[in-house]
Design an enzyme around this catalytic site. Structure first.
Site, PDB file in Angstrom:
ATOM      1  N   ASN A  14       0.885  -1.171   0.000  1.00  0.00           N
ATOM      2  CA  ASN A  14       0.000   0.000   0.000  1.00  0.00           C
ATOM      3  C   ASN A  14       0.920   1.218   0.000  1.00  0.00           C
ATOM      4  O   ASN A  14       1.450   1.605   1.040  1.00  0.00           O
ATOM      5  CB  ASN A  14      -0.910  -0.016   1.229  1.00  0.00           C
ATOM      6  CG  ASN A  14      -1.925   1.115   1.226  1.00  0.00           C
ATOM      7  OD1 ASN A  14      -1.822   2.060   0.445  1.00  0.00           O
ATOM      8  ND2 ASN A  14      -2.893   1.042   2.115  1.00  0.00           N
ATOM      9  N   ARG A  96      -2.578  -1.994  -3.598  1.00  0.00           N
ATOM     10  CA  ARG A  96      -3.723  -1.093  -3.523  1.00  0.00           C
ATOM     11  C   ARG A  96      -3.478   0.017  -4.555  1.00  0.00           C
ATOM     12  O   ARG A  96      -2.520   0.778  -4.444  1.00  0.00           O
ATOM     13  CB  ARG A  96      -3.847  -0.476  -2.139  1.00  0.00           C
ATOM     14  CG  ARG A  96      -4.991   0.542  -2.053  1.00  0.00           C
ATOM     15  CD  ARG A  96      -4.844   1.447  -0.853  1.00  0.00           C
ATOM     16  NE  ARG A  96      -5.861   2.496  -0.854  1.00  0.00           N
ATOM     17  CZ  ARG A  96      -5.733   3.649  -0.221  1.00  0.00           C
ATOM     18  NH1 ARG A  96      -4.640   3.909   0.463  1.00  0.00           N
ATOM     19  NH2 ARG A  96      -6.694   4.541  -0.280  1.00  0.00           N
ATOM     20  N   HIS A 184     -11.579   4.571  -1.140  1.00  0.00           N
ATOM     21  CA  HIS A 184     -11.508   3.760   0.086  1.00  0.00           C
ATOM     22  C   HIS A 184     -12.279   2.450  -0.063  1.00  0.00           C
ATOM     23  O   HIS A 184     -12.759   1.872   0.901  1.00  0.00           O
ATOM     24  CB  HIS A 184     -12.025   4.541   1.314  1.00  0.00           C
ATOM     25  CG  HIS A 184     -11.161   5.686   1.705  1.00  0.00           C
ATOM     26  ND1 HIS A 184     -11.659   6.941   1.983  1.00  0.00           N
ATOM     27  CD2 HIS A 184      -9.817   5.788   1.846  1.00  0.00           C
ATOM     28  CE1 HIS A 184     -10.674   7.758   2.290  1.00  0.00           C
ATOM     29  NE2 HIS A 184      -9.547   7.085   2.205  1.00  0.00           N
ATOM     30  N   SER A 214      -6.174   9.800   7.700  1.00  0.00           N
ATOM     31  CA  SER A 214      -5.605  11.024   7.136  1.00  0.00           C
ATOM     32  C   SER A 214      -6.397  11.441   5.900  1.00  0.00           C
ATOM     33  O   SER A 214      -6.602  12.616   5.641  1.00  0.00           O
ATOM     34  CB  SER A 214      -4.134  10.810   6.789  1.00  0.00           C
ATOM     35  OG  SER A 214      -3.987   9.716   5.899  1.00  0.00           O
ATOM     36  N   ARG A 244      -6.304  17.601   3.135  1.00  0.00           N
ATOM     37  CA  ARG A 244      -7.142  17.840   1.960  1.00  0.00           C
ATOM     38  C   ARG A 244      -8.400  18.601   2.354  1.00  0.00           C
ATOM     39  O   ARG A 244      -8.946  18.405   3.431  1.00  0.00           O
ATOM     40  CB  ARG A 244      -7.504  16.521   1.282  1.00  0.00           C
ATOM     41  CG  ARG A 244      -6.392  15.943   0.439  1.00  0.00           C
ATOM     42  CD  ARG A 244      -6.725  14.551  -0.063  1.00  0.00           C
ATOM     43  NE  ARG A 244      -6.207  13.518   0.815  1.00  0.00           N
ATOM     44  CZ  ARG A 244      -6.463  12.221   0.670  1.00  0.00           C
ATOM     45  NH1 ARG A 244      -7.254  11.797  -0.305  1.00  0.00           N
ATOM     46  NH2 ARG A 244      -5.927  11.336   1.501  1.00  0.00           N
ATOM     47  N   PRO A 287      -5.781  15.058  14.533  1.00  0.00           N
ATOM     48  CA  PRO A 287      -6.729  15.548  15.543  1.00  0.00           C
ATOM     49  C   PRO A 287      -6.276  15.291  16.968  1.00  0.00           C
ATOM     50  O   PRO A 287      -6.671  16.018  17.881  1.00  0.00           O
ATOM     51  CB  PRO A 287      -8.025  14.795  15.212  1.00  0.00           C
ATOM     52  CG  PRO A 287      -7.629  13.653  14.358  1.00  0.00           C
ATOM     53  CD  PRO A 287      -6.395  14.079  13.623  1.00  0.00           C
ATOM     54  N   ILE A 333      -8.533   7.249  12.746  1.00  0.00           N
ATOM     55  CA  ILE A 333      -9.278   8.138  13.636  1.00  0.00           C
ATOM     56  C   ILE A 333     -10.585   7.488  14.063  1.00  0.00           C
ATOM     57  O   ILE A 333     -10.964   7.520  15.236  1.00  0.00           O
ATOM     58  CB  ILE A 333      -9.531   9.491  12.942  1.00  0.00           C
ATOM     59  CG1 ILE A 333      -8.207  10.194  12.646  1.00  0.00           C
ATOM     60  CG2 ILE A 333     -10.428  10.387  13.787  1.00  0.00           C
ATOM     61  CD1 ILE A 333      -8.340  11.398  11.715  1.00  0.00           C
ATOM     62  N   GLY A 334     -11.278   6.885  13.118  1.00  0.00           N
ATOM     63  CA  GLY A 334     -12.557   6.260  13.425  1.00  0.00           C
ATOM     64  C   GLY A 334     -12.449   5.159  14.450  1.00  0.00           C
ATOM     65  O   GLY A 334     -13.337   5.000  15.307  1.00  0.00           O
ATOM     66  N   GLU A 335     -11.369   4.397  14.400  1.00  0.00           N
ATOM     67  CA  GLU A 335     -11.202   3.277  15.324  1.00  0.00           C
ATOM     68  C   GLU A 335     -10.642   3.681  16.679  1.00  0.00           C
ATOM     69  O   GLU A 335     -10.922   3.026  17.685  1.00  0.00           O
ATOM     70  CB  GLU A 335     -10.267   2.230  14.703  1.00  0.00           C
ATOM     71  CG  GLU A 335     -10.826   1.545  13.471  1.00  0.00           C
ATOM     72  CD  GLU A 335      -9.781   0.675  12.784  1.00  0.00           C
ATOM     73  OE1 GLU A 335      -8.845   0.200  13.476  1.00  0.00           O
ATOM     74  OE2 GLU A 335      -9.888   0.472  11.558  1.00  0.00           O
ATOM     75  N   HIS A 336      -9.851   4.759  16.715  1.00  0.00           N
ATOM     76  CA  HIS A 336      -9.060   5.022  17.914  1.00  0.00           C
ATOM     77  C   HIS A 336      -9.314   6.360  18.600  1.00  0.00           C
ATOM     78  O   HIS A 336      -8.761   6.591  19.678  1.00  0.00           O
ATOM     79  CB  HIS A 336      -7.564   4.930  17.567  1.00  0.00           C
ATOM     80  CG  HIS A 336      -7.168   3.618  16.966  1.00  0.00           C
ATOM     81  ND1 HIS A 336      -7.243   2.429  17.646  1.00  0.00           N
ATOM     82  CD2 HIS A 336      -6.700   3.311  15.717  1.00  0.00           C
ATOM     83  CE1 HIS A 336      -6.831   1.443  16.870  1.00  0.00           C
ATOM     84  NE2 HIS A 336      -6.506   1.957  15.695  1.00  0.00           N
ATOM     85  N   GLU A 383      -7.759  -3.572   4.852  1.00  0.00           N
ATOM     86  CA  GLU A 383      -7.616  -3.439   3.409  1.00  0.00           C
ATOM     87  C   GLU A 383      -6.628  -4.452   2.831  1.00  0.00           C
ATOM     88  O   GLU A 383      -6.823  -4.962   1.722  1.00  0.00           O
ATOM     89  CB  GLU A 383      -7.149  -2.027   3.057  1.00  0.00           C
ATOM     90  CG  GLU A 383      -8.109  -0.920   3.434  1.00  0.00           C
ATOM     91  CD  GLU A 383      -7.455   0.444   3.390  1.00  0.00           C
ATOM     92  OE1 GLU A 383      -7.827   1.227   2.493  1.00  0.00           O
ATOM     93  OE2 GLU A 383      -6.588   0.719   4.230  1.00  0.00           O
TER      94      GLU A 383
END
Length: 397
Positions: A14, A96, A184, A214, A244, A287, A333-336, A383
């Site tokens: 990747n 990927r 994604h 990211s 972005r 973040p 970010i979504g997981e952690h 992935e």
């Protein structure tokens, strides 16, 4: 990188603009184990302090060729993998590849002709496409007999209805390939499968998956198939991201070029590398760092805008789904990041979402409360396994 004997292994690469993530999967059995035999990354390739890390080793500083840092990193990674093979042999490499354009939707074995086609899509995904193709080209040159399989991030979204793929441009634009592709896709393909396995029929209704890393996007699922997504023709669209911009009035781009006299290259750099959380805060694209500096108005406003962007897009996809049954968070970010999840969900209370604070803080699989009308879950993505499985299937047929 190959050997005539030994346990068959599939290597997944990747490749991004400053990192190469890798994973080795044992292909001895079907289906492949979801846990890689070995995995890791080379990060900071174009920076001052590149490092190598793997699941069973400490972070190691690297010295790369300053003139060709990416090629140098690929060479080093190849040697590390060869040293690690033991009784194994690489039987295929899965990559990927972010963009398959309007021609490639299924996993595809890459030869010189396919590689040339994929190079034409570099302007559509400049942060990732050229680097994946550089790795493919290097291996094609060195080991042309080794099967290489391109797995496309755009493929999962081919199930979207035409109305979701179209852009409000002249019909000739559609005929020239200007459409919403979505990205994604390897992540969404895995999460859709995992949600179906874990929650059964409950996941087959109106589901939104939030891939927050990211790069960030949302995908609306119906019966675990993509029906809408926030990224469009390019990976710039939709959610505000680390660097972005996300969705932006095209008039702002015209202004930057016509009035501010920025060149095409300068505008592209601004939108891809200098915007998002980094641009608004002037502090960081991460973040976690911004949450530590919320006494600074710039950090606070960047986080507020990030959350607002996600909330607006969830609302839009919920409207497209005619309601919402499940919201799933995935990626880094979504997981952690429990704080970001909490802020997004608090603003989505109008949909009947209510979190269990303890479950959210613990990153539990289900983080919604018993009173919530929407099931909110955290589902780690994988992935690399999706790509390895696709390559395994392709080389067996």
């Amino acid at each position: 990188m190959t050997d005539a004997t030994g346990r068959p292994l599939i290597l997944v690469l990747n490749c991004g603009s400053s990192s190469i993530k890798f994973a080795l999967f044992d292909a001895s059995h079907t289906p492949l184990s979801r846990t890689p035999h070995w995995s890791g990354a080379i990060e900071g390739i174009t920076g001052a302090t590149p490092v190598f890390s793997a699941i069973d080793t400490a972070v190691e500083p690297l010295t790369l060729d300053a003139g060709q840092p990416y090629l140098s990193a690929l060479t080093l990674l190849r040697q590390r993998i060869v040293d690690r093979l033991e009784d194994g042999r690489i039987v295929a490499v899965a990559h990927r590849v972010v963009h398959g354009g309007s021609k490639y939707f299924e996993p595809t074995r890459v030869d010189a002709g396919v590689l040339a086609d994929l190079k034409s899509y570099v302007p559509l995904a400049p942060l990732h496409q050229p680097f994946a193709l550089e790795a493919i080209a290097a291996l094609l040159d060195e080991q042309p007999q080794l099967p290489q399989v391109a797995c496309f991030d755009t493929a999962f979204h081919q199930s979207m209805p035409t109305v979701e793929k179209m852009l409000p441009l002249p019909r000739s634009a559609w005929q020239q390939g200007l459409r919403r592709y979505g990205f994604h896709g390897l992540s969404y393909a895995y999460v859709a499968q995992a949600l179906g396995e874990r929650y059964g029929v409950a996941a087959r209704g109106r589901t939104i998956v939030a891939h927050l890393g990211s790069g960030a996007s949302l995908c609306a699922l119906q019966d675990l198939r993509s029906v809408a997504t926030t990224m469009g023709f390019s990976a710039l669209d939709g959610l505000m991201m680390g660097t972005r911009c996300g969705a932006l009035d095209p008039g702002a781009v015209i202004y930057l070029m016509e009035i501010r006299k920025l060149s095409l290259e300068q505008v592209a750099r601004m939108l891809y590398h200098e915007s998002g959380l980094l641009g608004v805060s002037g502090i960081s694209s991460d973040p976690r760092m911004l949450l530590q500096h919320e006494d600074d108005a710039r950090a606070r406003e960047a986080l507020d805008l990030y959350v607002r962007s996600a909330v607006r897009e969830v609302g839009a996809l919920a409207a497209a789904l005619n309601g919402l049954d499940m919201l799933a968070f995935t990626a880094g970010i979504g997981e952690h990041n429990a704080a970001i999840r909490e802020r997004i969900c608090a603003a989505l209370g109008f949909l009947g979402i209510a979190l269990d604070p303890s479950a959210n803080a613990a990153h539990a699989p289900v983080i919604s409360s018993a009173a919530s009308k929407v099931c909110v879950v955290v589902e780690p993505t994988n992935e690399e396994w999706v790509a390895a499985s696709a390559a395994a299937t392709l080389i067996r047929h």
